[in-house]
Scaffold this active site. Structure first.
Site, PDB file in Angstrom:
ATOM      1  N   TYR A  90      38.504  -7.891  42.182  1.00 20.34           N
ATOM      2  CA  TYR A  90      39.129  -6.873  43.052  1.00 20.34           C
ATOM      3  C   TYR A  90      38.702  -7.112  44.500  1.00 20.34           C
ATOM      4  O   TYR A  90      39.522  -7.065  45.427  1.00 20.34           O
ATOM      5  CB  TYR A  90      38.656  -5.516  42.538  1.00 20.34           C
ATOM      6  CG  TYR A  90      38.973  -4.303  43.360  1.00 20.34           C
ATOM      7  CD1 TYR A  90      40.231  -3.701  43.285  1.00 20.34           C
ATOM      8  CD2 TYR A  90      38.000  -3.698  44.158  1.00 20.34           C
ATOM      9  CE1 TYR A  90      40.501  -2.548  44.010  1.00 20.34           C
ATOM     10  CE2 TYR A  90      38.267  -2.551  44.873  1.00 20.34           C
ATOM     11  CZ  TYR A  90      39.520  -1.977  44.801  1.00 20.34           C
ATOM     12  OH  TYR A  90      39.784  -0.835  45.510  1.00 20.34           O
ATOM     13  N   SER A 100      38.171  -1.957  50.628  1.00 27.12           N
ATOM     14  CA  SER A 100      37.184  -1.149  49.913  1.00 27.12           C
ATOM     15  C   SER A 100      35.785  -1.617  50.311  1.00 27.12           C
ATOM     16  O   SER A 100      35.600  -2.787  50.676  1.00 27.12           O
ATOM     17  CB  SER A 100      37.380  -1.343  48.417  1.00 27.12           C
ATOM     18  OG  SER A 100      36.233  -0.927  47.714  1.00 27.12           O
ATOM     19  N   SER A 101      34.808  -0.720  50.190  1.00 27.79           N
ATOM     20  CA  SER A 101      33.430  -1.094  50.548  1.00 27.79           C
ATOM     21  C   SER A 101      32.893  -2.209  49.645  1.00 27.79           C
ATOM     22  O   SER A 101      31.919  -2.875  49.998  1.00 27.79           O
ATOM     23  CB  SER A 101      32.508   0.127  50.467  1.00 27.79           C
ATOM     24  OG  SER A 101      32.540   0.681  49.175  1.00 27.79           O
ATOM     25  N   CYS A 102      33.545  -2.447  48.506  1.00 22.70           N
ATOM     26  CA  CYS A 102      33.031  -3.486  47.600  1.00 22.70           C
ATOM     27  C   CYS A 102      33.372  -4.905  48.073  1.00 22.70           C
ATOM     28  O   CYS A 102      32.980  -5.869  47.430  1.00 22.70           O
ATOM     29  CB  CYS A 102      33.514  -3.264  46.179  1.00 22.70           C
ATOM     30  SG  CYS A 102      35.221  -3.698  45.986  1.00 22.70           S
ATOM     31  N   LYS A 150      40.985  -7.910  47.861  1.00 24.99           N
ATOM     32  CA  LYS A 150      40.934  -7.051  49.047  1.00 24.99           C
ATOM     33  C   LYS A 150      40.546  -7.860  50.293  1.00 24.99           C
ATOM     34  O   LYS A 150      41.040  -7.584  51.392  1.00 24.99           O
ATOM     35  CB  LYS A 150      39.969  -5.882  48.823  1.00 24.99           C
ATOM     36  CG  LYS A 150      40.455  -4.887  47.785  1.00 24.99           C
ATOM     37  CD  LYS A 150      41.640  -4.110  48.318  1.00 24.99           C
ATOM     38  CE  LYS A 150      42.152  -3.064  47.355  1.00 24.99           C
ATOM     39  NZ  LYS A 150      43.317  -2.343  47.879  1.00 24.99           N
ATOM     40  N   HIS A 196      36.158   6.304  38.221  1.00 23.95           N
ATOM     41  CA  HIS A 196      34.934   6.122  38.997  1.00 23.95           C
ATOM     42  C   HIS A 196      33.904   7.164  38.554  1.00 23.95           C
ATOM     43  O   HIS A 196      34.213   8.082  37.794  1.00 23.95           O
ATOM     44  CB  HIS A 196      35.232   6.275  40.490  1.00 23.95           C
ATOM     45  CG  HIS A 196      36.056   5.162  41.048  1.00 23.95           C
ATOM     46  ND1 HIS A 196      37.391   5.269  41.321  1.00 23.95           N
ATOM     47  CD2 HIS A 196      35.718   3.881  41.379  1.00 23.95           C
ATOM     48  CE1 HIS A 196      37.850   4.127  41.799  1.00 23.95           C
ATOM     49  NE2 HIS A 196      36.853   3.257  41.843  1.00 23.95           N
TER      50      HIS A 196
END
Ligand SMILES: NC(=O)C1=CN([C@@H]2O[C@H](COP(=O)(O)OP(=O)(O)OC[C@H]3O[C@@H](n4cnc5c(N)ncnc54)[C@H](OP(=O)(O)O)[C@@H]3O)[C@@H](O)[C@H]2O)C=CC1
Ligand SMILES: C[C@H]1O[C@H](OP(=O)(O)OP(=O)(O)OC[C@H]2O[C@@H](n3cnc4c(=O)[nH]c(N)nc43)[C@H](O)[C@@H]2O)[C@@H](O)[C@@H](O)C1=O
Length: 315
Positions: free
Chosen positions: A138, A109-111, A142, A181
């Site tokens: 999270y 994920s971009s996070c 990832k 979201h």
């Protein structure tokens, strides 16, 4: 090159938004799609995962299963966001290696990138700074998934790759106001505010944070391209290349829904990362481009929401 025709591909998380879109996209590739319900296989259980994978003669695996949620869900359930995601990816990656699976695609994920990474965020920014506190649990899980793919490639030569999608939306999204979201939340809020003729719709946070959005069908298209033709340890960003502020998004969603009231702010809720725009040059250089504009995608998702949520349709 990993030819998909005739190959047995296990899509984990096939009932979710991303897994569902991958199944729809893979159907055009003449592959044999393998799925199993969560009630029959809990991916957090190593023995169950090993037994399933060893008996399935899989050629490819896509890890689209995970514990997923919006900013508040992440902040409120750090234990599950870390534990579930770590176990799911570790179990599936190790079992795929043991069973000799030819290709595996892991979704990050971009996070995973640092909170204050330079924009647009290049893949090289990974692990160069502190994470955003609302979703560090999270994000850490990832990052471990990316590293597991790299470790199995380095030690065993497995062709395991990782993709980092930006914020996704589309059919199959979660519209629950506590755990969703922002985009599905705003669609629901604007729809309800319009029905109730409310004077105002409430945004969480200041509305100044910027986000990039990609329709899940465009994401699935990029993921299938990567599965076929990307065989490198470094992850690949998957995004639209454009971002907007949350306030701009709220105005766009209101326009699509036909809600004309005011937008107010609940400043007790977090803003999260100030900006998360991915550098998608690597993916563009492979010949992929997104095909669904944000407005078109929101219009289609709104239709899907109304059709699939009869409880809100008629009111
Ligand atoms: N949505 C987004 O904006 C983004 C998503 N991603 C990544 O894409 C992936 C999919 O996300 P998305 O489709 O949005 O999420 P969803 O919540 O829609 O889907 C997640 C899927 O995982 C399954 N799952 C969760 N836990 C388990 C478990 N213990 N055993 C078996 N299955 C399980 C769920 O099963 P069930 O339906 O039965 O509950 C569901 O099918 C995730 O890895 C996420 O990190 C990355 C970037 C952005
Ligand atoms: C995909 C990505 O998603 C998450 O990160 P996020 O982008 O911060 O998540 P979000 O979509 O929930 O919020 C985006 C922005 O929008 C604002 N906002 C306004 N009003 C609402 C609202 O009503 N609901 C929500 N959820 N947000 C709202 C909110 O305050 C924030 O500023 C992580 O799960 C992360 O782990 C991850 O991978």
């Amino acid at each position: 090159m990993f030819q998909l025709e005739g190959k047995r591909i296990w899509v984990t998380g096939h009932r979710g938004m991303v897994g569902g879109a991958i199944v729809r996209r893979l159907a055009r590739e003449n592959s044999e799609i393998v799925t199993i319900e969560r009630s029959e296989l809990d991916l957090r259980r190593q023995d169950q995962v090993e037994a399933f994978v060893s008996g399935e003669r899989l050629d490819g695996v896509i890890i689209a299963a995970g514990k997923v949620g919006g900013i508040l869900a992440n902040d409120r359930a750090p234990a599950e966001f870390l534990y579930d995601n770590l176990l799911i990816e570790a179990n599936v990656i190790d079992a795929a290696h043991r069973a000799g699976v030819e290709k595996l695609l892991f979704l990050g994920s971009s996070c995973i990138y640092p909170k204050n990474a330079a924009q647009p965020i290049n893949e090289d920014a990974l692990m160069t700074g502190a994470l955003e506190p609302t979703n560090e649990w999270y994000a850490l899980a990832k990052i471990a998934g990316v590293k597991l793919c790299q470790a199995y490639r380095k030690q065993y030569g497995c062709d395991f790759i990782s993709a980092m999608p930006t914020n996704l939306y589309g059919p199959g999204d979660n519209f629950d106001l506590d755990s969703s979201h922002v985009l599905p939340a705003l669609l629901r809020k604007a729809h309800i505010a319009k029905q109730n003729r409310d004077a105002a719709l409430t945004l969480w946070g200041s509305g100044a944070s910027r986000r990039e959005f990609l329709h899940v069908d465009d994401c699935a298209d990029a993921l299938v391209l990567l599965l076929k033709s990307y065989s490198v340890a470094e992850p690949v960003n998957v995004g639209s290349g454009e971002d907007l502020s949350i306030l701009e998004l709220a105005r766009l969603v209101s326009e699509v829904v036909g809600y004309r009231g005011a937008i107010v702010h609940d400043l007790s809720k977090p803003d999260g990362t100030p900006r998360k725009l991915l550098d998608i040059q690597k993916l563009l250089s492979m010949g992929w481009t997104p095909s669904i504009t944000l407005r078109e995608g929101i219009e289609a998702t709104y239709r899907w929401f109304c059709d699939s949520h009869p409880e809100v349709r008629a009111a």
